[in-house]
Motif scaffolding. Structure first.
Motif, PDB file in Angstrom:
ATOM      1  N   GLN A   1      47.388  95.511  30.956  1.00  0.00           N
ATOM      2  CA  GLN A   1      48.044  95.974  32.124  1.00  0.00           C
ATOM      3  C   GLN A   1      48.063  97.622  32.354  1.00  0.00           C
ATOM      4  O   GLN A   1      47.969  98.142  33.469  1.00  0.00           O
ATOM      5  CB  GLN A   1      49.558  95.621  32.245  1.00  0.00           C
ATOM      6  N   ASP A   2      48.135  98.101  31.306  1.00  0.00           N
ATOM      7  CA  ASP A   2      48.028  99.523  31.346  1.00  0.00           C
ATOM      8  C   ASP A   2      46.647 100.132  31.765  1.00  0.00           C
ATOM      9  O   ASP A   2      46.603 101.156  32.438  1.00  0.00           O
ATOM     10  CB  ASP A   2      48.221 100.081  29.768  1.00  0.00           C
ATOM     11  N   LEU A   3      45.822  99.273  31.347  1.00  0.00           N
ATOM     12  CA  LEU A   3      44.366  99.482  31.826  1.00  0.00           C
ATOM     13  C   LEU A   3      44.151  99.482  33.195  1.00  0.00           C
ATOM     14  O   LEU A   3      43.482 100.171  34.070  1.00  0.00           O
ATOM     15  CB  LEU A   3      43.279  98.788  31.102  1.00  0.00           C
ATOM     16  N   VAL A   4      44.649  98.525  33.843  1.00  0.00           N
ATOM     17  CA  VAL A   4      44.772  98.221  35.400  1.00  0.00           C
ATOM     18  C   VAL A   4      45.643  99.377  36.007  1.00  0.00           C
ATOM     19  O   VAL A   4      45.022 100.003  36.992  1.00  0.00           O
ATOM     20  CB  VAL A   4      45.607  97.086  35.648  1.00  0.00           C
TER      21      VAL A   4
ATOM     22  N   LEU B   1      34.476  89.190  28.823  1.00  0.00           N
ATOM     23  CA  LEU B   1      33.591  90.378  28.566  1.00  0.00           C
ATOM     24  C   LEU B   1      33.326  90.571  26.933  1.00  0.00           C
ATOM     25  O   LEU B   1      32.016  90.676  26.758  1.00  0.00           O
ATOM     26  CB  LEU B   1      34.481  91.492  29.043  1.00  0.00           C
ATOM     27  N   TYR B   2      34.178  90.196  26.200  1.00  0.00           N
ATOM     28  CA  TYR B   2      33.951  90.408  24.731  1.00  0.00           C
ATOM     29  C   TYR B   2      32.825  89.202  24.300  1.00  0.00           C
ATOM     30  O   TYR B   2      32.014  89.849  23.497  1.00  0.00           O
ATOM     31  CB  TYR B   2      35.251  90.287  23.773  1.00  0.00           C
TER      32      TYR B   2
ATOM     33  N   LEU C   1      36.198  96.922  26.462  1.00  0.00           N
ATOM     34  CA  LEU C   1      37.296  97.574  27.612  1.00  0.00           C
ATOM     35  C   LEU C   1      36.666  98.491  28.653  1.00  0.00           C
ATOM     36  O   LEU C   1      37.417  98.645  29.779  1.00  0.00           O
ATOM     37  CB  LEU C   1      38.211  98.564  26.476  1.00  0.00           C
ATOM     38  N   GLU C   2      35.505  98.936  28.405  1.00  0.00           N
ATOM     39  CA  GLU C   2      34.999  99.954  29.463  1.00  0.00           C
ATOM     40  C   GLU C   2      34.443  98.932  30.279  1.00  0.00           C
ATOM     41  O   GLU C   2      34.558  99.431  31.596  1.00  0.00           O
ATOM     42  CB  GLU C   2      33.768 100.909  28.523  1.00  0.00           C
TER      43      GLU C   2
END
Length: 429
Positions: free
Chosen positions: A403-406, A201-202, A231-232
């Motif tokens: 993992q937190d974003l999942v 993505l980046y 991240l979005e």
């Protein structure tokens, strides 16, 4: 007779006094350090046997799982290997700046001429093997990490072509969900699978220069708008988690990378974005399934047109520590298409080549050839970012943050700040 005995005795006496090194007409030898044991080591040794048969130069292969450290230890002890296959470009850069390795295209009698390198490797790969404007490392034994795996019959059943843009990718996830197929299998238990997804993505959003500044120098902070955008995009792909992710957030966080590939292969999920090496895992766990007939892949979709055809890769850089004729001969041979093709077509432990003169048709597995061609022909390439970053970032903070974003796709700002807080310390800030 007595005179012959005396002469014989004198000859033996002379031989005993002459250093053994002067008497032993040993064949020249090249010592090479790699990480390759097992099948990869078998294939590499078989490749070197072709070189030895043709030249008479012996090759001593030292395989060590800490192959990024061993050459430095040997060099510090005053006994470096002749060649190493270095999997970490950051270590390559450090050794180049310390004067431990030899630039390959410099001087009146370069190891490799610039013309030879340009005739075999794309500029993006040449740049990747360069440090401060000098070319030190020939990229070899690569894997593309810019791939999404899918079952062929799923694509055929819903009548969709592979998505090439991010908008098409998101639309394809929605179509899968409408067809009752959980769109994404992610192996989030293995945090590195999420870092690979983020890195693609980046790179596709910000390009290779910003990518380097984020992962290598920390000139770009994790709260930078480009990072927030990546991240979005990650959050957009995984949410809503109950419909986008096979098993939802909980199932995703409990699943490893092999389980994620299995979920695609057995029809429990539509896509698994990961590396080209997953082809062998799929066929090992599902005997009789072939690529691309039964399953296959497509390249990670582009986001910013400026950086279309970007590839994140893993691989090794051939580095040269000692300048002797036999070492030069091996390096020249291995950098060329002939040796790369031999290594790519080994029955046991074949390796993908980044040399664009190695045809995709030579690979026993068509999907391996497609992945190698993807790397060789990329407009922009970047090495695995988590491997470039300090361990506290690439192996810890990124794992935890993604993992937190999942678990909570709305936590973009919090995840970015968490990783940035770790980076402040990890980069010595």
């Amino acid at each position: 007779m007595r005179r012959l005995l005396i002469l014989g005795f004198l000859l033996l006496l002379v031989l005993a006094l002459v250093p053994a090194a002067l008497l032993a007409q040993d064949a020249p030898k090249v010592t090479i350090v790699t990480c390759w044991g097992g099948a990869e080591g078998v294939g590499f040794n078989a490749t070197n046997a072709v070189f030895t048969d043709a030249t008479g130069i012996e090759v001593e292969h030292i395989d060590d799982r800490d192959c990024h450290l061993l050459p430095q230890i040997m060099a510090s002890a005053g006994n470096p290997p002749d060649i190493s296959a270095m999997p970490r470009p950051g270590v390559m850069a450090d050794m180049a700046r310390e004067g431990l390795i030899i630039p390959l295209t410099s001087g009146d009698d370069p190891v490799l001429t610039p013309e030879f390198v340009a005739a075999n490797y794309g500029q993006a790969l040449i740049d990747l093997g360069s440090v401060d404007g000098e070319f030190y490392g020939v990229v070899s034994a690569v894997s593309s990490k810019s791939i999404a795996w899918r079952r062929t019959d799923v694509f055929e059943d819903i009548g969709e072509d592979a998505p090439t843009t991010w908008a098409e990718f998101i639309e394809y996830l929605d179509i899968l969900a409408e067809e009752g197929i959980p769109p994404l299998a992610l192996g989030a238990l293995d945090g590195w699978t999420l870092t690979d997804f983020f890195e693609n993505l980046y790179l596709n959003i910000a390009g290779p220069e910003m990518y380097h500044k984020l992962f290598v120098t920390h000139e770009v902070e994790w709260t930078d708008p480009t990072v927030i955008s990546a991240l979005e995009h990650f959050a957009e792909a995984v949410s809503p988690t109950d419909t986008r992710l096979a098993g939802g957030s909980d199932g995703t966080l409990a699943r490893g990378f092999i389980g994620a590939m299995d979920a695609v292969m057995n029809g429990e999920a539509g896509l698994f974005p990961l590396a080209s090496f997953m082809r062998s895992f799929a066929q090992a766990n599902f005997p009789g399934q072939t690529c691309p007939d039964d399953f296959g892949s497509f390249q990670f979709p582009s986001i910013n047109e400026m950086y279309a055809n970007s590839v994140v890769l893993g691989g090794n850089f051939w580095l040269m520590f000692n300048d002797r004729p036999e070492v030069r001969e091996w390096m020249r041979w291995m950098a060329g298409a002939e040796a790369q093709e031999i290594m790519a077509t080994q029955e046991t432990g074949p390796q993908l080549s980044a040399n664009y003169n190695v045809s995709a048709d030579v690979y026993a597995e068509p999907c391996d050839g497609a992945a190698a061609a993807m790397v060789a022909n990329a407009n922009y390439v970047a090495f695995d970012g988590s491997d470039l970053a300090p361990g506290a970032i690439g192996g810890d903070a990124m794992f935890t943050g993604l993992q937190d974003l999942v678990a909570n796709p709305d936590a973009v700002a919090e995840v970015a700040q968490f990783i940035e807080d770790v980076a402040d310390t990890a980069y010595g800030g």
